[in-house]
Design a protein around this motif. Structure first.
Motif, PDB file in Angstrom:
ATOM      1  N   ASP A 103      -2.812   1.603 -50.463  1.00  0.00           N
ATOM      2  CA  ASP A 103      -3.939   1.869 -51.346  1.00  0.00           C
ATOM      3  C   ASP A 103      -3.634   3.003 -52.321  1.00  0.00           C
ATOM      4  O   ASP A 103      -2.771   3.859 -52.054  1.00  0.00           O
ATOM      5  CB  ASP A 103      -5.164   2.227 -50.500  1.00  0.00           C
ATOM      6  CG  ASP A 103      -6.441   2.265 -51.310  1.00  0.00           C
ATOM      7  OD1 ASP A 103      -6.962   1.183 -51.631  1.00  0.00           O
ATOM      8  OD2 ASP A 103      -6.891   3.374 -51.641  1.00  0.00           O
ATOM      9  N   ARG A 104      -4.358   3.028 -53.422  1.00  0.00           N
ATOM     10  CA  ARG A 104      -4.194   4.097 -54.407  1.00  0.00           C
ATOM     11  C   ARG A 104      -4.508   5.470 -53.830  1.00  0.00           C
ATOM     12  O   ARG A 104      -4.001   6.479 -54.318  1.00  0.00           O
ATOM     13  CB  ARG A 104      -5.089   3.847 -55.625  1.00  0.00           C
ATOM     14  CG  ARG A 104      -4.646   2.701 -56.511  1.00  0.00           C
ATOM     15  CD  ARG A 104      -5.572   2.574 -57.700  1.00  0.00           C
ATOM     16  NE  ARG A 104      -6.957   2.338 -57.283  1.00  0.00           N
ATOM     17  CZ  ARG A 104      -8.011   2.394 -58.090  1.00  0.00           C
ATOM     18  NH1 ARG A 104      -7.840   2.704 -59.362  1.00  0.00           N
ATOM     19  NH2 ARG A 104      -9.218   2.147 -57.643  1.00  0.00           N
ATOM     20  N   GLU A 105      -5.352   5.529 -52.803  1.00  0.00           N
ATOM     21  CA  GLU A 105      -5.712   6.813 -52.209  1.00  0.00           C
ATOM     22  C   GLU A 105      -4.805   7.195 -51.049  1.00  0.00           C
ATOM     23  O   GLU A 105      -4.987   8.254 -50.443  1.00  0.00           O
ATOM     24  CB  GLU A 105      -7.169   6.794 -51.748  1.00  0.00           C
ATOM     25  CG  GLU A 105      -8.173   6.676 -52.891  1.00  0.00           C
ATOM     26  CD  GLU A 105      -9.600   6.906 -52.432  1.00  0.00           C
ATOM     27  OE1 GLU A 105      -9.815   7.102 -51.215  1.00  0.00           O
ATOM     28  OE2 GLU A 105     -10.502   6.899 -53.294  1.00  0.00           O
ATOM     29  N   ALA A 106      -3.824   6.363 -50.748  1.00  0.00           N
ATOM     30  CA  ALA A 106      -2.930   6.625 -49.622  1.00  0.00           C
ATOM     31  C   ALA A 106      -1.744   7.477 -50.065  1.00  0.00           C
ATOM     32  O   ALA A 106      -1.353   7.473 -51.239  1.00  0.00           O
ATOM     33  CB  ALA A 106      -2.424   5.309 -49.038  1.00  0.00           C
ATOM     34  N   PRO A 107      -1.140   8.213 -49.140  1.00  0.00           N
ATOM     35  CA  PRO A 107       0.136   8.871 -49.458  1.00  0.00           C
ATOM     36  C   PRO A 107       1.246   7.820 -49.514  1.00  0.00           C
ATOM     37  O   PRO A 107       1.492   7.121 -48.534  1.00  0.00           O
ATOM     38  CB  PRO A 107       0.333   9.836 -48.286  1.00  0.00           C
ATOM     39  CG  PRO A 107      -0.421   9.213 -47.149  1.00  0.00           C
ATOM     40  CD  PRO A 107      -1.580   8.467 -47.763  1.00  0.00           C
ATOM     41  N   VAL A 108       1.877   7.688 -50.656  1.00  0.00           N
ATOM     42  CA  VAL A 108       2.961   6.723 -50.832  1.00  0.00           C
ATOM     43  C   VAL A 108       4.190   7.501 -51.289  1.00  0.00           C
ATOM     44  O   VAL A 108       4.236   8.015 -52.414  1.00  0.00           O
ATOM     45  CB  VAL A 108       2.600   5.634 -51.856  1.00  0.00           C
ATOM     46  CG1 VAL A 108       3.805   4.728 -52.121  1.00  0.00           C
ATOM     47  CG2 VAL A 108       1.409   4.811 -51.368  1.00  0.00           C
ATOM     48  N   SER A 109       5.161   7.629 -50.412  1.00  0.00           N
ATOM     49  CA  SER A 109       6.407   8.330 -50.716  1.00  0.00           C
ATOM     50  C   SER A 109       7.553   7.380 -50.395  1.00  0.00           C
ATOM     51  O   SER A 109       7.783   7.036 -49.228  1.00  0.00           O
ATOM     52  CB  SER A 109       6.529   9.605 -49.887  1.00  0.00           C
ATOM     53  OG  SER A 109       7.708  10.303 -50.204  1.00  0.00           O
ATOM     54  N   VAL A 110       8.260   6.963 -51.421  1.00  0.00           N
ATOM     55  CA  VAL A 110       9.199   5.847 -51.330  1.00  0.00           C
ATOM     56  C   VAL A 110      10.639   6.360 -51.294  1.00  0.00           C
ATOM     57  O   VAL A 110      11.040   7.181 -52.131  1.00  0.00           O
ATOM     58  CB  VAL A 110       9.017   4.893 -52.532  1.00  0.00           C
ATOM     59  CG1 VAL A 110       9.965   3.695 -52.416  1.00  0.00           C
ATOM     60  CG2 VAL A 110       7.564   4.417 -52.629  1.00  0.00           C
ATOM     61  N   TYR A 111      11.404   5.845 -50.353  1.00  0.00           N
ATOM     62  CA  TYR A 111      12.845   6.128 -50.260  1.00  0.00           C
ATOM     63  C   TYR A 111      13.573   4.915 -50.813  1.00  0.00           C
ATOM     64  O   TYR A 111      13.596   3.843 -50.194  1.00  0.00           O
ATOM     65  CB  TYR A 111      13.221   6.379 -48.803  1.00  0.00           C
ATOM     66  CG  TYR A 111      14.633   6.843 -48.558  1.00  0.00           C
ATOM     67  CD1 TYR A 111      15.212   7.862 -49.313  1.00  0.00           C
ATOM     68  CD2 TYR A 111      15.394   6.282 -47.532  1.00  0.00           C
ATOM     69  CE1 TYR A 111      16.503   8.307 -49.057  1.00  0.00           C
ATOM     70  CE2 TYR A 111      16.685   6.719 -47.264  1.00  0.00           C
ATOM     71  CZ  TYR A 111      17.240   7.731 -48.036  1.00  0.00           C
ATOM     72  OH  TYR A 111      18.522   8.162 -47.786  1.00  0.00           O
ATOM     73  N   GLU A 112      14.155   5.067 -51.999  1.00  0.00           N
ATOM     74  CA  GLU A 112      14.839   3.952 -52.673  1.00  0.00           C
ATOM     75  C   GLU A 112      16.282   3.877 -52.168  1.00  0.00           C
ATOM     76  O   GLU A 112      16.999   4.884 -52.184  1.00  0.00           O
ATOM     77  CB  GLU A 112      14.815   4.148 -54.188  1.00  0.00           C
ATOM     78  CG  GLU A 112      15.344   2.937 -54.938  1.00  0.00           C
ATOM     79  CD  GLU A 112      15.562   3.211 -56.426  1.00  0.00           C
ATOM     80  OE1 GLU A 112      15.368   2.284 -57.227  1.00  0.00           O
ATOM     81  OE2 GLU A 112      15.955   4.349 -56.784  1.00  0.00           O
ATOM     82  N   VAL A 113      16.696   2.674 -51.765  1.00  0.00           N
ATOM     83  CA  VAL A 113      17.974   2.506 -51.070  1.00  0.00           C
ATOM     84  C   VAL A 113      18.756   1.340 -51.647  1.00  0.00           C
ATOM     85  O   VAL A 113      18.211   0.251 -51.845  1.00  0.00           O
ATOM     86  CB  VAL A 113      17.729   2.264 -49.556  1.00  0.00           C
ATOM     87  CG1 VAL A 113      19.029   1.928 -48.842  1.00  0.00           C
ATOM     88  CG2 VAL A 113      17.069   3.478 -48.923  1.00  0.00           C
TER      89      VAL A 113
END
Length: 723
Positions: free
Chosen positions: A234-244
């Motif tokens: 969701d837009r209100e969620a913490p989204v931290s992406v590790y690109e691999v």
């Protein structure tokens, strides 16, 4: 049987073998005709009976005879050496695809196209085998070839359907069968052998045949994740992406520097990303591709996980393991272009079937690749079905669409006179826009808990706004403007930064125009751009301090986060796709400190709602001091909703300590220092505020309270109320 029909089969030009071979009613029996050029004798085994077929006296490759009227039969072929082979006759089986499939495929509206086309292991008319189906409407003739028929295209010629689909059921074939299609174009030219556009597996490059993969029957164990996915994306969620990039994250030096497998990644990568506090793993394209150096961005198999790391079920093992560890998996998906390799989609049936015919529309000079004809209904169906396939069959949590700008604009990277205008004389590619809206409408329509992300580098409006409001329908968009400005600023010499202060503030003027992800992606650490650490100015210690401060700035800034592998520990060298990351650097305290900082930033980002809940809402941000130009200091407050505690972020990007710095605050009282990038545990010098500051009711900077704080050189600090 006429001699011309035999002759056409023998010379490989016959296009309808079902009208010549197989069984035909013959009174109270069946007349069976078999093409067997390498057999000295052919028999039909019907129940307990064996009927020897007669060799045609004029054409010795053909055998014929009467067999009982009822019951299945098998062919027993005896070779010149006396060896026998027994198998079912492919020309004894009727079509697999029904009229509805044909209708939907013809009009380009088959939502589950991968269930109709490709190679499917199944039981058909009581017999085990594989059904092959391919779209080649302009072909004169299509045959399946492989080891199973000696790559002899005369043997297994497919049945033409009115929709432009060719199909055949080949009994006794199954998982692991290697195959290609031999296609004769409309002018009679036999094309290079083609891989299956909807194949579920392929050979390891440089070999390029398709492989039959039975993708049925996987036992998922991620039910809890799937039920909670909507909240996590969701837009209100913490989204931290590790690109691999899976091919260069880790390699096995004991096995010829072999890239990590899907099953190994399911253990090692998943454990590492979870320990680092990331919420999602994003994989550079894992669709099958011929050239390692394209990193997957020039795919030929939009329905096939690359075999470089294992077969399809093992890729599912990776996704399943990530979900059970609480991590989402985002896949890079590439509808913008495809390579011109002879075995691929280019000139597929002897015409420009998948690509625009005019090179001003259909060829990317930058990448030496072809461009899909987005306006052709069947091509749009092919692409939209591919997107849905990865989400449904592999439980992908999202798709990051590459090079969207190149799709949106007909003049992308072209000079005047080198592009074709749209019907209104403009530069927008209406067909590509329609495709992107279709993909987002269909994928979110199937499952609104997923996310789609656009890598779009222009100011095209409403990329992450709903289609019914005139947008493209993506859930998020990469903030390329923020990335360019931020890295440009961070590369400036310290004494010059005061002249470029606005580069770190300008992004807030449009920060809420889209649902943004802040990306430090693979594109920023390749092709001579160096590493993130290498971009920083100053001494070695200052480079590390700058990088730590930048990450503090990034995690405190509105927007979801994305960091490419290696940058979480300050990789020293530019990314090399042919080798693994420099993991040995973690034995160095300075690099280990950056890793620990990123881990803590991810933890704070998850734990503090003010740092993520209103990432896409201007109510969640307020400047404290936007104009401290000479000092190169920035400060702001992040806010959540309701009783969420605010977080104050202050960043000093000068090499001078700012002691007794007045900060405006929303309230008086004790504020805890919850992060300091100069802390000793991160490799800094431990300067700061002894864990807290006290704010008084003295107004400052438009806020009702203030505190005097220490801002260490080249650092970011964060505070939140103690109670």
């Amino acid at each position: 049987m006429t001699t011309p029909a035999y002759a056409a089969i023998l010379d490989g030009t016959a296009d309808d073998l079902f009208s010549v071979l197989g069984p035909r009613a013959d009174g109270d029996a069946r007349r069976l005709t078999v093409f067997a050029p390498d057999a000295s004798q052919v028999s039909a085994v019907v129940g307990d009976s064996t009927v020897d077929l007669d060799r045609d006296p004029g054409d010795t490759a053909f055998f014929t005879g009467r067999i009982p009227e009822d019951g299945p039969y098998r062919l027993r072929k005896t070779g010149p050496d006396g060896a026998t082979l027994e198998h079912h006759d492919p020309y004894a089986f009727g079509p697999v695809l029904g009229e509805l499939d044909e209708h939907l495929l013809a009009e380009g509206s088959h939502g589950r196209l991968w269930e109709a086309l490709g190679a499917h292991v199944m039981e058909h008319e009581g017999t085990y085998g594989t059904h092959f189906a391919v779209w080649a409407p302009n072909a004169r003739r299509v045959a399946v070839v492989g080891d199973f028929n000696g790559w002899d295209s005369r043997r297994d010629v497919m049945r033409r359907r009115r929709s432009g689909i060719w199909e055949i059921f080949l009994p006794d074939l199954g998982e692991g069968t290697i195959y290609k299609y031999e296609i004769t174009g409309p002018d009679g030219t036999v094309l290079p052998l083609k891989a299956d556009p909807v194949g579920f597996g392929g050979q390891h490059a440089p070999e390029n045949a398709s492989i039959v993969r039975d993708i049925r029957g996987y036992g998922w164990h991620d039910g809890d994740w799937m039920q909670s996915r909507a909240a996590r994306n969701d837009r209100e969620a913490p989204v931290s992406v590790y690109e691999v990039h899976l091919g260069s994250w880790k390699r096995d030096a004991t096995q010829n520097d072999r890239p990590i497998s899907y099953k190994e990644a399911a253990e090692e990568l998943v454990a590492y990303a979870r320990d680092m506090g990331f919420t999602h793993i994003e994989l550079l394209p894992i669709s099958e591709h011929p050239f390692d150096g394209s990193w997957g961005y020039q795919p030929v198999g939009l329905f096939a996980p690359t075999v470089r790391h294992g077969p399809p079920h093992e890729f599912r093992d990776l996704v399943d393991a990530a979900h059970r560890a609480g991590l989402g998996v985002i896949l890079d998906w590439v509808p913008a272009h495809f390579p011109a390799d002879a075995h691929g989609l280019g000139h597929f049936d002897g015409t420009h079937l998948y690509e625009y015919a005019d090179p001003r529309e259909g060829f990317h000079r930058d990448w030496n690749t072809l461009i899909y004809d987005f306006g052709k209904p069947q091509v749009a169906n092919f692409l939209s079905a591919s997107a849905r396939y990865w989400i449904e069959e592999y439980h992908a949590d999202g798709l990051r669409v590459d090079a969207v700008a190149s799709m949106l604009y007909r003049d992308y990277s072209r000079n005047d006179g080198e592009w074709v205008a749209n019907k209104d004389g403009g530069r927008e590619n209406y067909e590509a826009i329609d495709l992107l809206r279709r993909v987002n409408t269909e994928t979110y329509g199937d499952d609104p808990s997923i996310m789609t992300v656009a890598e779009e580098s222009t100011a095209f409006p409403m990329v992450s706004r709903p289609v019914d409001q005139g947008g493209l329908g993506f859930g998020f968009k990469w903030n390329m403007g923020w990335m360019n400005d931020a890295l440009s600023y961070m590369g400036e010499a310290h004494e010059h930064r005061r002249y470029h202060h606005h580069k770190l503030t300008f992004g807030l003027s449009y920060a809420y125009s889209e649902n943004f992800i802040l990306p430090i992606s693979h594109d920023e650490v390749v092709h001579g751009k160096g590493s993130m650490l290498g971009k920083m100015p100053g001494t070695e210690a200052e480079k590390f301090a700058n990088l730590r401060a930048f990450y503090g700035f990034m995690w405190g800034h509105p927007g979801k986060k994305l960091l490419f592998m290696g940058q979480e520990f300050g990789q020293s060298h530019e990314w090399n796709h042919a080798g693994q990351l420099d993991w040995h650097l973690l034995d160095t305290p300075a690099h280990a400190g950056i890793r620990d900082l990123v881990r803590d930033l991810n933890r704070l980002y998850r734990e503090m709602p003010a740092l993520h809940r209103l990432d896409t809402d201007p109510e969640g941000f307020g400047w404290i001091d936007v104009d401290a130009t000479e000092a190169s200091v920035y400060s702001w407050v992040r806010k959540g909703t309701g009783d969420d505690a605010p977080v104050l972020v202050a960043v000093n990007l000068s090499p001078q300590e700012r002691s007794s710095w007045d900060l405006g605050l929303p309230r008086s009282g004790t504020w805890r220092e919850i992060l300091n990038t100069d802390a000793g545990i991160y490799g800094g010098q431990g300067r700061g505020n002894m864990g807290q500051v006290t704010a008084t009711d003295t107004p400052a900077k438009g806020f009702p309270a203030s505190a005097r704080v220490t801002l260490p050189p080249l650092s970011a600090v964060m505070f939140t109320p103690a109670a």
